[in-house]
Scaffold this active site. Structure first.
Site, PDB file in Angstrom:
ATOM      1  N   GLU A 152       0.747  -1.154  -0.054  1.00  0.00           N
ATOM      2  CA  GLU A 152      -0.066   0.027  -0.054  1.00  0.00           C
ATOM      3  C   GLU A 152       1.112   1.063  -0.157  1.00  0.00           C
ATOM      4  O   GLU A 152       1.667   1.372   1.043  1.00  0.00           O
ATOM      5  CB  GLU A 152      -0.680  -0.177   1.206  1.00  0.00           C
ATOM      6  CG  GLU A 152      -1.883   0.984   1.441  1.00  0.00           C
ATOM      7  CD  GLU A 152      -2.633   0.670   2.769  1.00  0.00           C
ATOM      8  OE1 GLU A 152      -2.196   0.287   3.649  1.00  0.00           O
ATOM      9  OE2 GLU A 152      -3.881   0.739   2.777  1.00  0.00           O
ATOM     10  N   ASN A 190      -5.969  -0.675   6.798  1.00  0.00           N
ATOM     11  CA  ASN A 190      -6.232  -0.603   8.089  1.00  0.00           C
ATOM     12  C   ASN A 190      -7.633   0.236   8.632  1.00  0.00           C
ATOM     13  O   ASN A 190      -8.145  -0.123   9.712  1.00  0.00           O
ATOM     14  CB  ASN A 190      -5.168  -0.030   9.149  1.00  0.00           C
ATOM     15  CG  ASN A 190      -4.015  -1.062   9.468  1.00  0.00           C
ATOM     16  OD1 ASN A 190      -4.555  -2.334   9.627  1.00  0.00           O
ATOM     17  ND2 ASN A 190      -3.130  -0.848   9.322  1.00  0.00           N
TER      18      ASN A 190
END
Ligand code: CAA
Length: 291
Positions: A152, A190
């Site tokens: 990411e 997340n």
């Protein structure tokens, strides 16, 4: 920009995983820890993983030896002076990362790119402690790094197009599939994962089901490889608690607030798989114990 020499700061679970991936994809990697014990532990873990691939017939012994020859363990920060690209993978703590990046900024070549494997700390905040915020980027890998295909990438406010392009290229050369996220608390993954794990912990606290029921629910009902409680143990309950704090501070949304049971387990020193106990118990090799 041609990236050949990588410097990975931190030889824990993530740093060793990143280094293993990089040497397996032909990069020269300097792997740094603060003392010999820690750096040796990281190297031993990499060797063990590569040996296991050889035993399973997934890697030739000669390929393992060639990969290991590209690994340069060190305790020296100055060795970062040779690197084209630095990946920081130390503990998830802003003060520690700030101190490290300030020092690396003074050591690294002007054109070198600094990247952080942070899972939650604002990239812009870390970039700002250096004199090269245009050559600073978030590069968040997933555990276990050699297995998980995603990386990411997060641009800070001043990250240049050239830095993003070079990091996209590097990610692909490491065999990963990159996604890009805005520099928002928790980035993309997340932001989704933390409420999921927290809800599982709240379900456990409310007695909705046993830990096994909850984990089976996600494994068999959602086709997740691990249930949320075992995944929290795998990530580390202390790390998950820290990430909750960053997300809650940044977004002020109750979904991200740490459930009291999580805080209590961390207070008790039960950090999950790495400490031998979390929602479940584990042996020294990390295997789950029946209890
Ligand atoms: N390092 C390297 N390789 C590993 C490994 C490790 N720690 N653990 C397992 N593997 C490899 C094994 O060698 C095996 O490889 P082969 O298929 O080539 O033989 C493969 O992974 C599968 O392992 P196992 O058969 O032993 O076990 P499994 O099938 O139960 O898979 C798992 C284990 C890959 C960890 C799987 O359970 C899984 O994908 N779990 C979810 C992991 C996940 O969600 N990670 C993201 C966490 S969030 C995060 O990292 C970011 C954050 O910010 C918190």
């Amino acid at each position: 920009m041609t990236i050949k020499q990588l410097y990975v700061a931190g030889a824990g679970l993530m740093g060793a995983g990143i280094a293993q991936t990089a040497i397996s994809h032909g990069f020269d990697v300097t792997l740094r820890e603060v003392d010999d014990n820690l750096v040796n532990r990281g190297v031993e873990n990499i060797k063990r993983r590569l040996d296991s691939l050889v035993q399973k017939g997934k890697l030739e012994a000669a390929q393992r030896d060639a990969a290991l020859a590209r690994l340069h363990p060190t305790t020296s920060l100055e060795a970062a002076g040779r690197a084209d690209f630095v990946i920081e993978a130390i503990t998830e703590n802003f003060d520690a990362k700030r101190d490290l990046f300030k020092r690396l900024d003074g050591i690294c070549r002007e054109e070198a790119i600094l990247a952080s494997n942070t899972s939650s700390i604002p990239v812009t905040r870390m970039a700002a402690v250096t004199k090269r915020p245009d050559r600073f980027i978030g590069m968040h890998f997933f555990n276990p790094v050699p297995v998980m295909p995603l990386v990411e990438l997060t641009r800070g406010r001043d990250t240049s197009d050239a830095t993003l392009a070079a990091t996209l290229e590097l990610s692909k050369a490491l065999g990963k599939t990159p996604i890009t996220s805005l520099d928002y608390p928790g980035f993309i993954v997340n932001r989704m994962l933390v409420p999921f794990i927290n809800e599982a912990i709240r379900a456990l606290t409310e007695g909705l089901g046993t830990r096994e029921d909850i984990d089976q629910g996600a494994r068999l009902g959602l086709h997740h490889p691990m249930g949320p409680l075992e995944l929290a143990d795998f990530v580390g309950l202390d790390t998950h608690l820290y990430i909750c704090g960053v997300l809650y501070e940044g977004l002020h949304d109750a979904r991200f607030a740490a459930p009291p049971l999580l805080r209590q387990l961390v207070d008790a020193g039960h950090f999950g798989r790495k400490s031998g106990r979390g929602f479940y118990r584990y042996g020294p090799d990390g295997a789950r114990l029946a209890d």
